[in-house]
Design an enzyme around this catalytic site. Structure first.
Site, short mmCIF file in Angstrom:
data_model
loop_
_atom_site.label_atom_id
_atom_site.label_comp_id
_atom_site.label_asym_id
_atom_site.label_seq_id
_atom_site.Cartn_x
_atom_site.Cartn_y
_atom_site.Cartn_z
N HIS A 29 26.05 84.50 -23.31
CA HIS A 29 25.25 85.52 -23.02
C HIS A 29 24.75 85.73 -21.50
CE1 HIS A 29 22.34 88.79 -25.02
NE2 HIS A 29 22.65 88.95 -23.77
N ARG A 88 26.91 93.28 -28.25
CA ARG A 88 26.26 92.72 -28.99
C ARG A 88 26.87 92.12 -30.28
NH1 ARG A 88 22.68 92.26 -25.71
NH2 ARG A 88 20.61 92.76 -25.87
N1 LIG Z 1 25.76 90.54 -22.73
C1 LIG Z 1 24.76 90.94 -21.64
O1 LIG Z 1 24.40 90.21 -20.84
C2 LIG Z 1 24.27 92.48 -21.75
C3 LIG Z 1 23.30 92.83 -20.79
C4 LIG Z 1 22.76 94.14 -20.94
C5 LIG Z 1 23.19 95.00 -22.21
N2 LIG Z 1 23.99 94.55 -22.95
C6 LIG Z 1 24.28 95.30 -24.12
O2 LIG Z 1 25.12 96.30 -23.61
C7 LIG Z 1 24.53 97.83 -24.45
C8 LIG Z 1 24.93 98.91 -23.76
O3 LIG Z 1 23.92 99.01 -22.58
P1 LIG Z 1 23.70 100.52 -21.88
O4 LIG Z 1 22.86 100.23 -21.01
O5 LIG Z 1 25.12 100.94 -21.24
O6 LIG Z 1 23.30 101.22 -23.16
P2 LIG Z 1 23.13 103.00 -22.98
O7 LIG Z 1 23.18 103.48 -21.90
O8 LIG Z 1 22.18 103.13 -23.84
O9 LIG Z 1 24.48 103.44 -23.74
C9 LIG Z 1 24.70 103.25 -25.06
C10 LIG Z 1 26.28 103.95 -25.43
O10 LIG Z 1 26.68 103.63 -26.86
C11 LIG Z 1 26.87 104.88 -27.29
N3 LIG Z 1 26.54 104.72 -28.53
C12 LIG Z 1 25.55 104.43 -29.35
N4 LIG Z 1 25.57 104.66 -30.60
C13 LIG Z 1 26.68 105.19 -30.99
C14 LIG Z 1 27.60 105.38 -32.13
N5 LIG Z 1 26.84 105.12 -33.34
N6 LIG Z 1 28.82 105.55 -31.87
C15 LIG Z 1 29.21 105.70 -30.81
N7 LIG Z 1 28.66 105.52 -29.74
C16 LIG Z 1 27.41 105.12 -30.05
C17 LIG Z 1 25.91 106.04 -26.61
O11 LIG Z 1 26.56 107.22 -26.77
P3 LIG Z 1 25.81 108.62 -26.15
O12 LIG Z 1 26.12 108.44 -24.80
O13 LIG Z 1 26.30 109.55 -26.91
O14 LIG Z 1 24.30 108.29 -26.55
C18 LIG Z 1 26.33 105.70 -25.05
O15 LIG Z 1 27.21 106.00 -24.63
C19 LIG Z 1 22.96 97.40 -24.76
O16 LIG Z 1 22.39 97.94 -25.79
C20 LIG Z 1 22.98 95.76 -24.88
O17 LIG Z 1 23.15 95.66 -26.46
C21 LIG Z 1 24.39 93.19 -22.92
#
Ligand SMILES: NC(=O)c1ccc[n+]([C@@H]2O[C@H](COP(=O)([O-])OP(=O)(O)OC[C@H]3O[C@@H](n4cnc5c(N)ncnc54)[C@H](OP(=O)(O)O)[C@@H]3O)[C@@H](O)[C@H]2O)c1
Length: 308
Positions: free
Chosen positions: A271, A223
């Site tokens: 994106h 993001r």
């Molecule tokens: N560009 C694109 O096309 C696209 C597409 C899809 C998603 N995305 C982005 O990718 C992000 C990640 O997706 P995901 O499915 O992997 O999310 P997710 O499964 O919710 O994983 C989030 C990760 O971030 C860690 N995290 C959250 N807050 C943190 C903090 N304050 N300090 C350190 N680590 C932290 C979490 O830690 P824990 O494991 O300890 O909970 C987890 O490992 C989405 O939220 C979205 O913004 C982008």
């Protein structure tokens, strides 16, 4: 018969056939509708483009199921009292892995020098092996873990960082403030795959951008607000960061006058790193509704206090 309200009108064309089919295959008798008396709705399918903002009248809804992995545009909605689930879609994960590996290899192999070489310069400098190029992935969730493992599979020494401590085979896992410093120090490629929350804003800032190896590459498909734009531009101009490949921005579409467009060491992708694919996402939604109807816990439930 359960009623599923599909509240993302611009995506209806993609889902109108495949979602009812996925529900039927999961053994669910359902009608998927674009409009309904709010009191009759059992599940709401949501995307940020959805005009629906007031969830109060949906007194019977058992869950709001997001078509997007990132939920920052709905998680703070005070009218939302129903459980919220984010999208974890195998095809979305697959495409994120392809985007991250592709852009990591572009920089690792120094492809640009050979693809754009108008002066036909012959500079026979071979790139190092992946095993000698440390990569750090910030965020070890569904997407970060898959990317970290794919990169580790190519022999990159991969460090992953998350809020809580994780164990991922083949990946050095760190957590917490100290962990972030350790994870970034000496990294040559940094991938940001954190969700947008108050706790992740400006994770890459003037201080943390000074930690990777000089000339390191930043890949941000997470993001926009994960990075302090001004600090990144300063680090690029100073040569501390060699290149930034960015898929997400504070304002999207990225405004035409934003410095990222014109910067010679920034690549902008619009994106597109990982799109939700209707067919596989419909399967995920159907499975979650099946579980809910069977009294099993919902998958991928968002923690409203953590914001992801
Ligand atoms: N560009 C694109 O096309 C696209 C597409 C899809 C998603 N995305 C982005 O990718 C992000 C990640 O997706 P995901 O499915 O992997 O999310 P997710 O499964 O919710 O994983 C989030 C990760 O971030 C860690 N995290 C959250 N807050 C943190 C903090 N304050 N300090 C350190 N680590 C932290 C979490 O830690 P824990 O494991 O300890 O909970 C987890 O490992 C989405 O939220 C979205 O913004 C982008």
């Amino acid at each position: 018969m359960i009623t599923v309200l599909f509240a993302a009108p611009d995506l209806w064309g993609e889902y109108s056939d495949v979602l009812p089919q996925a529900l039927a295959e999961a053994g669910i008798t359902a009608q998927v509708v674009q409009e309904a008396d709010s009191g009759t709705v059992d599940y709401i399918i949501y995307a940020p483009s959805a005009p629906l903002q007031d969830f109060t009248p949906f007194v019977r809804a058992k869950a709001v199921l997001s078509l997007w992995a990132g939920v920052e545009r709905i998680v703070g909605n005070a009218t939302l009292t129903q459980p919220l689930c984010r999208m974890v879609d195998p095809s979305l994960t697959e495409s994120m892995v392809e985007w991250v590996v592709g852009h990591a290899l572009r920089h690792h192999l120094g492809m640009d020098a050979h693809i754009v070489n108008p002066d036909h310069r012959w500079i026979p400098v071979a790139p190092p092996l992946a095993r000698n190029r440390p990569v750090t992935v910030l965020g070890l969730g569904a997407l970060g873990t898959a990317c970290a493992q794919a990169l580790a599979g190519l022999n990159f020494p991969v460090t992953g960082w998350s809020r809580t401590q994780k164990t991922v085979p083949g990946v050095r896992c760190l957590s917490g403030e100290d962990g972030l410093r350790q994870a970034l120090t000496g990294a040559q490629i940094v991938v940001t795959l954190l969700p947008r929350t108050p706790g992740t804003e400006n994770t890459l800032n003037a201080g943390t951008l000074a930690l990777p190896a000089r000339g390191a590459v930043v890949l941000n498909p997470g993001r926009g607000p994960l990075i302090d734009d001004e600090a990144l531009l300063a680090a690029l101009d100073a040569g501390q960061i060699g290149h930034a490949t960015l898929d997400v921005f504070r304002v999207e579409p990225l405004p035409q006058d934003h410095a990222f467009w014109a910067h010679p060491r920034v690549t902008v992708t619009p994106h597109i790193a990982a799109d939700t694919r209707a067919e596989s996402a419909s399967g995920v939604i159907a499975e979650n509704i099946r579980r809910s109807e069977a009294g099993a816990p919902l998958l991928h439930r968002v923690d409203r206090t953590l914001g992801y």
